[in-house]
Design a protein around this motif. Structure first.
Motif, mmCIF file in Angstrom:
data_model
loop_
_atom_site.group_PDB
_atom_site.id
_atom_site.type_symbol
_atom_site.label_atom_id
_atom_site.label_comp_id
_atom_site.label_asym_id
_atom_site.label_seq_id
_atom_site.Cartn_x
_atom_site.Cartn_y
_atom_site.Cartn_z
ATOM 1 N N GLY A 52 0.781 -1.133 -0.011
ATOM 2 C CA GLY A 52 -0.007 0.062 -0.077
ATOM 3 C C GLY A 52 0.701 1.241 0.038
ATOM 4 O O GLY A 52 0.562 2.225 0.595
ATOM 5 N N VAL A 53 1.995 1.337 -0.660
ATOM 6 C CA VAL A 53 2.757 2.380 -0.821
ATOM 7 C C VAL A 53 2.510 3.339 -1.719
ATOM 8 O O VAL A 53 2.180 3.073 -2.905
ATOM 9 C CB VAL A 53 4.253 1.891 -1.057
ATOM 10 C CG1 VAL A 53 5.203 2.974 -1.468
ATOM 11 C CG2 VAL A 53 4.728 1.136 0.253
ATOM 12 N N ASP A 54 2.182 4.765 -1.439
ATOM 13 C CA ASP A 54 2.094 5.903 -2.225
ATOM 14 C C ASP A 54 3.287 6.784 -2.084
ATOM 15 O O ASP A 54 3.692 7.136 -1.186
ATOM 16 C CB ASP A 54 0.841 6.756 -1.796
ATOM 17 C CG ASP A 54 -0.473 5.808 -2.073
ATOM 18 O OD1 ASP A 54 -0.676 4.981 -2.925
ATOM 19 O OD2 ASP A 54 -1.153 5.973 -0.999
ATOM 20 N N LEU A 55 3.876 7.021 -3.434
ATOM 21 C CA LEU A 55 4.898 7.944 -3.488
ATOM 22 C C LEU A 55 5.121 8.595 -4.552
ATOM 23 O O LEU A 55 5.172 8.166 -5.754
ATOM 24 C CB LEU A 55 6.348 7.096 -3.183
ATOM 25 C CG LEU A 55 7.556 7.948 -3.259
ATOM 26 C CD1 LEU A 55 7.671 8.918 -2.379
ATOM 27 C CD2 LEU A 55 8.965 6.927 -3.283
ATOM 28 N N ALA A 56 5.067 9.834 -4.705
ATOM 29 C CA ALA A 56 5.118 10.774 -5.658
ATOM 30 C C ALA A 56 6.197 11.559 -5.681
ATOM 31 O O ALA A 56 6.554 12.032 -4.713
ATOM 32 C CB ALA A 56 3.904 11.768 -5.605
ATOM 33 N N VAL A 57 7.091 11.429 -6.972
ATOM 34 C CA VAL A 57 8.374 12.052 -7.170
ATOM 35 C C VAL A 57 8.024 13.426 -8.043
ATOM 36 O O VAL A 57 7.694 13.254 -9.254
ATOM 37 C CB VAL A 57 9.192 11.270 -7.611
ATOM 38 C CG1 VAL A 57 10.585 11.896 -8.039
ATOM 39 C CG2 VAL A 57 9.638 10.047 -6.996
ATOM 40 N N ALA A 58 8.128 14.513 -7.291
ATOM 41 C CA ALA A 58 7.747 15.904 -8.001
ATOM 42 C C ALA A 58 9.049 16.096 -8.659
ATOM 43 O O ALA A 58 10.144 16.076 -8.065
ATOM 44 C CB ALA A 58 7.361 16.896 -7.158
ATOM 45 N N GLY A 59 8.901 16.733 -9.782
ATOM 46 C CA GLY A 59 9.775 17.052 -10.612
ATOM 47 C C GLY A 59 10.398 18.500 -9.948
ATOM 48 O O GLY A 59 9.996 19.347 -9.375
ATOM 49 N N GLY A 60 11.757 18.731 -10.078
ATOM 50 C CA GLY A 60 12.602 19.713 -9.561
ATOM 51 C C GLY A 60 13.090 19.677 -8.318
ATOM 52 O O GLY A 60 13.302 20.758 -7.659
ATOM 53 N N ARG A 61 12.607 18.558 -7.362
ATOM 54 C CA ARG A 61 13.177 18.760 -6.147
ATOM 55 C C ARG A 61 13.882 17.506 -5.808
ATOM 56 O O ARG A 61 13.940 16.643 -6.377
ATOM 57 C CB ARG A 61 11.714 18.456 -5.373
ATOM 58 C CG ARG A 61 10.781 19.647 -5.529
ATOM 59 C CD ARG A 61 9.616 19.489 -4.329
ATOM 60 N NE ARG A 61 9.964 19.603 -3.267
ATOM 61 C CZ ARG A 61 10.021 20.789 -2.336
ATOM 62 N NH1 ARG A 61 9.888 21.904 -3.241
ATOM 63 N NH2 ARG A 61 9.995 20.924 -1.276
ATOM 64 N N CYS A 62 14.855 17.726 -4.582
ATOM 65 C CA CYS A 62 15.505 16.617 -4.307
ATOM 66 C C CYS A 62 14.905 15.748 -3.142
ATOM 67 O O CYS A 62 14.284 16.333 -2.141
ATOM 68 C CB CYS A 62 16.938 17.175 -3.504
ATOM 69 S SG CYS A 62 18.047 18.033 -4.747
ATOM 70 N N LEU A 63 14.842 14.405 -3.265
ATOM 71 C CA LEU A 63 14.055 13.675 -2.434
ATOM 72 C C LEU A 63 15.048 12.515 -1.868
ATOM 73 O O LEU A 63 15.783 11.888 -2.470
ATOM 74 C CB LEU A 63 12.826 12.831 -3.085
ATOM 75 C CG LEU A 63 12.227 11.736 -2.125
ATOM 76 C CD1 LEU A 63 11.615 12.486 -1.232
ATOM 77 C CD2 LEU A 63 11.507 10.953 -3.337
ATOM 78 N N ALA A 64 15.069 12.381 -0.123
ATOM 79 C CA ALA A 64 15.721 11.510 0.241
ATOM 80 C C ALA A 64 14.844 10.495 0.591
ATOM 81 O O ALA A 64 13.772 10.691 1.423
ATOM 82 C CB ALA A 64 16.515 12.160 1.475
ATOM 83 N N LEU A 65 15.353 9.148 0.466
ATOM 84 C CA LEU A 65 14.443 7.944 0.810
ATOM 85 C C LEU A 65 15.203 7.304 1.938
ATOM 86 O O LEU A 65 16.508 6.780 2.038
ATOM 87 C CB LEU A 65 14.576 7.079 -0.412
ATOM 88 C CG LEU A 65 14.021 5.606 -0.038
ATOM 89 C CD1 LEU A 65 12.445 6.059 0.610
ATOM 90 C CD2 LEU A 65 13.933 4.876 -1.242
#
Length: 288
Positions: A35-48
């Motif tokens: 049930g994982v929801d993850l949206a990767v928005a353009g132009g941002r740095c995301l740490a997992l």
């Protein structure tokens, strides 16, 4: 494992790539993600972020098409990904994954040959392949190593060569699995400078790490995996949540503790940003 998508990721443009209700289990094993929801928005740095065994690598492979969701779906620009040849080619030219160990990714005799492999497989004309290789090597600051045999590279050089191979595909999203692991402090700083330049050129970077200090310093947003599910949001907001960190078995960033002490002693004005690195703390504390 349940997930939640932060409102700011939904409120603007359509995410470049997104997992919606995603789940995955390896054969004869329990669910790794559910049930994982993850949206990767353009132009941002995301740490997992997450402890070892939390599912970070599985999540990255789902995002890049190396694994297929057992439940839920993967979206690219808001449309479900088709796992046929055309669909996977479109996905893999948009999202590129660089694994943690560069020796699992490098295989050609020289750096330039290795970096050219992906563009050549796209069937691009030779001048375009050469231009992409040159651009990727320059972006990673390893143009001087173009003809160097890959087995003669240092560990840090191999890391950058592996990333250059992904950059040559000109992806919109670059997914990195523990890219600073095994690097000395100087190597880490050089790599972070490279990632900053890539971000400025329009590449969205997703970095898996369990280094909370690095995440706080580098990322705009965070996605934290814990047994309770996936939480996403602004990195400073999530890393200030002690309950979340405890559940994910992550320690509190030292920079947040230092900032708290400075504010409690009246040494840092309300609204003023605190130091994010030891060097910043040293410069801040030095006499004018």
């Amino acid at each position: 494992m349940s997930g939640s998508v932060d409102a700011h990721a939904r409120g603007g443009a359509v995410p470049v790539v997104e997992l919606a209700g995603a789940g995955f289990s390896y054969p004869d094993g329990p669910p790794v993600l559910r049930g994982v929801d993850l949206a990767v928005a353009g132009g941002r740095c995301l740490a997992l972020l997450g402890r070892n065994g939390s599912g970070k690598t599985t999540l990255m492979r789902l995002l890049s098409g190396g694994l297929r969701c057992g439940e839920g779906r993967l979206l690219l620009d808001g449309e479900p990904v088709a796992y046929d040849r055309a669909g996977l080619t479109r996905l893999r030219t948009t999202v590129q994954l660089v694994v943690q160990d560069p020796d699992d990714q490098l295989f050609a005799a020289s750096v330039a040959q290795d970096v050219s492999f992906g563009p050549m497989n796209l069937g691009l004309p030779e001048p375009e392949v050469r231009a992409r290789v040159a651009g990727a090597l320059d972006a990673l600051d390893i143009a001087a190593l173009a003809d160097r045999p890959t087995h003669l590279l240092s560990y840090g050089q191999r890391k950058r060569a592996a990333i250059a191979g992904a950059v040559a595909m000109r992806p919109r999203v670059l997914v990195l699995d523990e890219p600073t692991a095994g690097l000395d402090p100087h190597g880490q700083e050089r790599l972070l400078a490279v990632l900053e330049r890539l971000g400025e050129s329009g590449t969205t970077v997703v970095m898996a790490t369990h280094d909370v200090d690095l995440a706080l310093r580098w990322a705009d947003d965070a996605a934290v995996l814990s047994p309770a599910g996936l939480r996403t949001g602004p990195v400073a907001e999530l890393l200030a949540d002690r309950g979340l960190l405890e559940g994910a078995r992550l320690r509190r960033p030292w920079a947040m503790a230092a900032e708290e002490v400075l504010r409690a002693r009246g040494l840092l004005e309300s609204g003023s940003p605190g130091p994010r690195t030891p060097e910043e703390l040293g410069r801040w504390a030095a006499p004018a």
